[in-house]
Design a protein around this motif. Sequence first.
Motif, mmCIF file in Angstrom:
data_model
loop_
_atom_site.group_PDB
_atom_site.id
_atom_site.type_symbol
_atom_site.label_atom_id
_atom_site.label_comp_id
_atom_site.label_asym_id
_atom_site.label_seq_id
_atom_site.Cartn_x
_atom_site.Cartn_y
_atom_site.Cartn_z
ATOM 1 N N VAL A 79 0.827 -1.200 0.000
ATOM 2 C CA VAL A 79 0.000 0.000 0.000
ATOM 3 C C VAL A 79 0.863 1.251 0.000
ATOM 4 O O VAL A 79 2.053 1.208 0.317
ATOM 5 N N LYS A 80 0.207 2.352 -0.379
ATOM 6 C CA LYS A 80 0.868 3.659 -0.361
ATOM 7 C C LYS A 80 -0.039 4.646 0.354
ATOM 8 O O LYS A 80 -1.263 4.468 0.427
ATOM 9 N N LEU A 81 0.547 5.692 0.845
ATOM 10 C CA LEU A 81 -0.137 6.723 1.596
ATOM 11 C C LEU A 81 -1.093 7.506 0.707
ATOM 12 O O LEU A 81 -0.788 7.822 -0.444
ATOM 13 N N SER A 82 -2.263 7.815 1.254
ATOM 14 C CA SER A 82 -3.195 8.764 0.647
ATOM 15 C C SER A 82 -3.738 9.616 1.789
ATOM 16 O O SER A 82 -3.437 9.354 2.955
ATOM 17 N N TRP A 83 -4.516 10.618 1.470
ATOM 18 C CA TRP A 83 -4.907 11.585 2.493
ATOM 19 C C TRP A 83 -6.395 11.883 2.456
ATOM 20 O O TRP A 83 -6.996 11.911 1.383
ATOM 21 N N LEU A 84 -6.953 12.142 3.627
ATOM 22 C CA LEU A 84 -8.342 12.555 3.774
ATOM 23 C C LEU A 84 -8.338 13.930 4.445
ATOM 24 O O LEU A 84 -7.794 14.084 5.546
ATOM 25 N N ALA A 85 -8.915 14.920 3.762
ATOM 26 C CA ALA A 85 -8.916 16.295 4.276
ATOM 27 C C ALA A 85 -9.799 16.418 5.512
ATOM 28 O O ALA A 85 -10.888 15.855 5.575
ATOM 29 N N LEU A 86 -9.308 17.162 6.492
ATOM 30 C CA LEU A 86 -10.065 17.475 7.696
ATOM 31 C C LEU A 86 -10.477 18.943 7.659
ATOM 32 O O LEU A 86 -9.874 19.747 6.942
ATOM 33 N N ALA A 87 -11.478 19.301 8.440
ATOM 34 C CA ALA A 87 -12.050 20.649 8.403
ATOM 35 C C ALA A 87 -11.065 21.754 8.767
ATOM 36 O O ALA A 87 -11.207 22.878 8.311
ATOM 37 N N ASN A 88 -10.046 21.452 9.550
ATOM 38 C CA ASN A 88 -9.100 22.484 9.994
ATOM 39 C C ASN A 88 -7.897 22.653 9.065
ATOM 40 O O ASN A 88 -6.960 23.359 9.389
ATOM 41 N N GLY A 89 -7.892 21.978 7.911
ATOM 42 C CA GLY A 89 -6.781 22.090 6.973
ATOM 43 C C GLY A 89 -5.739 20.997 7.113
ATOM 44 O O GLY A 89 -4.879 20.847 6.250
ATOM 45 N N ALA A 90 -5.794 20.242 8.210
ATOM 46 C CA ALA A 90 -4.909 19.086 8.363
ATOM 47 C C ALA A 90 -5.476 17.946 7.516
ATOM 48 O O ALA A 90 -6.583 18.033 6.999
ATOM 49 N N ASN A 91 -4.713 16.893 7.359
ATOM 50 C CA ASN A 91 -5.140 15.719 6.600
ATOM 51 C C ASN A 91 -4.896 14.475 7.435
ATOM 52 O O ASN A 91 -3.929 14.398 8.188
ATOM 53 N N LEU A 92 -5.772 13.507 7.254
ATOM 54 C CA LEU A 92 -5.679 12.246 7.980
ATOM 55 C C LEU A 92 -5.040 11.200 7.071
ATOM 56 O O LEU A 92 -5.493 11.016 5.938
ATOM 57 N N PRO A 93 -3.993 10.514 7.531
ATOM 58 C CA PRO A 93 -3.384 9.478 6.691
ATOM 59 C C PRO A 93 -4.348 8.309 6.461
ATOM 60 O O PRO A 93 -4.993 7.831 7.394
ATOM 61 N N THR A 94 -4.451 7.873 5.223
ATOM 62 C CA THR A 94 -5.146 6.654 4.831
ATOM 63 C C THR A 94 -4.201 5.928 3.879
ATOM 64 O O THR A 94 -3.168 6.484 3.493
ATOM 65 N N PHE A 95 -4.549 4.720 3.491
ATOM 66 C CA PHE A 95 -3.693 3.970 2.566
ATOM 67 C C PHE A 95 -4.541 3.342 1.475
ATOM 68 O O PHE A 95 -5.706 3.016 1.680
ATOM 69 N N GLU A 96 -3.925 3.189 0.302
ATOM 70 C CA GLU A 96 -4.565 2.530 -0.839
ATOM 71 C C GLU A 96 -3.568 1.593 -1.484
ATOM 72 O O GLU A 96 -2.356 1.732 -1.269
ATOM 73 N N PRO A 97 -4.076 0.610 -2.247
ATOM 74 C CA PRO A 97 -3.158 -0.343 -2.874
ATOM 75 C C PRO A 97 -2.115 0.366 -3.752
ATOM 76 O O PRO A 97 -2.417 1.371 -4.397
ATOM 77 N N LEU A 98 -0.922 -0.160 -3.751
ATOM 78 C CA LEU A 98 0.141 0.327 -4.620
ATOM 79 C C LEU A 98 -0.246 0.001 -6.055
ATOM 80 O O LEU A 98 -0.752 -1.083 -6.321
ATOM 81 N N ASP A 99 -0.070 0.945 -6.946
ATOM 82 C CA ASP A 99 -0.434 0.708 -8.355
ATOM 83 C C ASP A 99 0.372 -0.412 -8.979
ATOM 84 O O ASP A 99 1.457 -0.698 -8.710
#
Length: 141
Positions: free
Chosen positions: A121-141
């Motif tokens: 997997v590789k890192l992806s991001w989920l935007a939060l209301a305060n401008g920070a982002n939450l780490p998520t992961f998705e399969p490596l291409d």
Amino acid sequence: MTQLNNTTEVVRDPPAPRSFSKAFWDATREKRLLLQYDPRNKRYQFIPRPTSIYDGRRQLEWREASGRGEIFSFLIASHANPPFRGHTPFAIALVTLEEGVNIMANIVNCELDKVRIGLPVKLSWLALANGANLPTFEPLD
């Protein structure tokens, strides 16, 4: 094949950073994943803490992580309480990063039957209301 719900529409409250986690959350605003590094023990640690988990000392460094890893363990949530109710199924995984630490996060952009232990997997991001982002992961291409 069932697609996992990416849980991107779930409203999540941004965390209140503590003094020892502020650098981590500040870096997520730039979609950078920082880990604490203990130079004496030559090891990374996660989650952010005020002291080393290896010897209790405070001389930790922040280093940017590669964002690559593999699923160590996971579960598929088929029932959930608010705010996740109605957003199932979704995957929660422990991802072992190349740096040797585990991070718990959602797996996104993945079909349900493709989630497995050892999945790269590789890192992806989920935007939060305060401008920070939450780490998520998705399969490596």
